[in-house]
Design an enzyme around this catalytic site. Structure first.
Site: not given
Length: 315
Positions: A10, A91-92, A116, A200, A248
């Site tokens: 993102q 991340s994603l 999510r 996170h 994560q």
């Protein structure tokens, strides 16, 4: 030659992304249409026309970036590009990497990241959380600034991106105080990020619990290509994938360590598949990163350049 493919998270989204690549590779539009059929709206139209505020909503951003990364990978494959030695995602983007490595089916992943994003947004009211990138401070200085600024709220370092670049996240007011504390310590800049949840951070624990329940319902296989986990470990089994994607959500992404491991393992070429050039820049700024051949894969021209730079078979 030893290549790594990396997939952005993102913050890399933008209205109009992948338009050039789509014009050259029909599989791009086909990938977005596949995702849109699952989501129930025209994802390609959103990505090309906006509005930007809607694209930046986490529940929509995550399927958009997943689809963009998978579309870029499929465009690479359609032109005869080979498999890399390793994959990773920020991340994603870690989920995107797992899809491209054959661990999670694309259709399953689209529904999974929509969920999510939804539970992440529900965990923290709109506007209550924030993220910001701190430039020009050592990791320890950023951590100290966060500890000083917390004042009973949450603000922590959540992305260790490269030497001198750390992302912080938490309650919006605490992130603001931490930004000031970082600037007082000599930070070159503190840049707010266009995301609507404090990813996170410990504020995501509730979302992580719900996400873990959903992960248990998804078919997951061992990756066909090695995939780094967020903490610089490995996704080497379905159980490791489920556990890693769960943890994560509320633990920091050790991107700098992931890149360091790639370099130590002899990686020579890195391709960022998806919109923007964020990860390409981070790779170049890593210790030893200047010696790598770095490519992006988000336009017709960049696809040609990457294919020319990594020509022939498996890479």
């Amino acid at each position: 030659m030893k290549a790594a493919f990396v997939f952005p998270g993102q913050g890399s989204q933008s209205v109009g992304m992948l338009a050039s690549l789509a014009a050259a590779a029909p599989v791009v539009r086909e990938t977005f249409a596949e995702a849109g059929a699952i989501l129930g709206y025209d994802l390609w139209q959103l990505c090309q026309s906006g509005p930007e505020s809607a694209l930046n909503e986490t529940e929509r951003t995550q399927p958009a970036l997943l689809s963009a990364g998978v579309a870029a990978w499929r465009a690479w494959q359609a032109r005869g590009g080979g498999d890399p030695a390793v994959m990773a995602g920020h991340s994603l983007g870690e989920i995107t990497a797992l899809v491209c490595a054959g661990s999670i089916g694309f259709s399953d992943a689209v529904a999974l990241v929509q969920f999510r994003g939804r539970v992440m947004q529900q965990a923290v009211p709109q506007g209550a959380g924030a993220m910001a990138a701190v430039l020009g401070l050592a990791d320890e200085q950023v951590e100290a600034a966060c500890a000083e600024a917390a004042q009973g709220e949450v603000v922590v370092a959540v992305n260790y991106n490269s030497p001198g670049q750390v992302v912080i996240a938490g309650h919006a007011a605490a992130v603001g105080r931490a930004a000031q504390a970082c600037q007082s310590r000599g930070a070159k800049r503190v840049v707010p990020l266009p995301v609507s949840v404090p990813s996170h951070s410990p504020l995501m624990r509730e979302a992580a619990g719900r996400f873990r329940e959903r992960l248990a319902q998804v078919e997951i296989r061992a990756p066909e290509v090695p995939v780094h986990a967020f903490d610089a470990g490995w996704h080497d089994s379905p159980a490791a994938v489920r556990d890693g994607l769960y943890r994560q959500l509320f633990n920091p992404v050790r991107w700098s360590s992931i890149v360091g491991n790639m370099i130590a393992a002899g990686t020579t070429h890195v391709v960022e598949a998806g919109p923007g050039k964020v990860l390409a820049g981070l790779v170049r700024r890593a210790e030893g990163g200047r010696g790598l051949a770095v490519f992006t894969l988000d336009s017709a021209e960049s696809l040609d350049q990457a294919l020319a730079g990594l020509s022939g078979g498996d890479v």
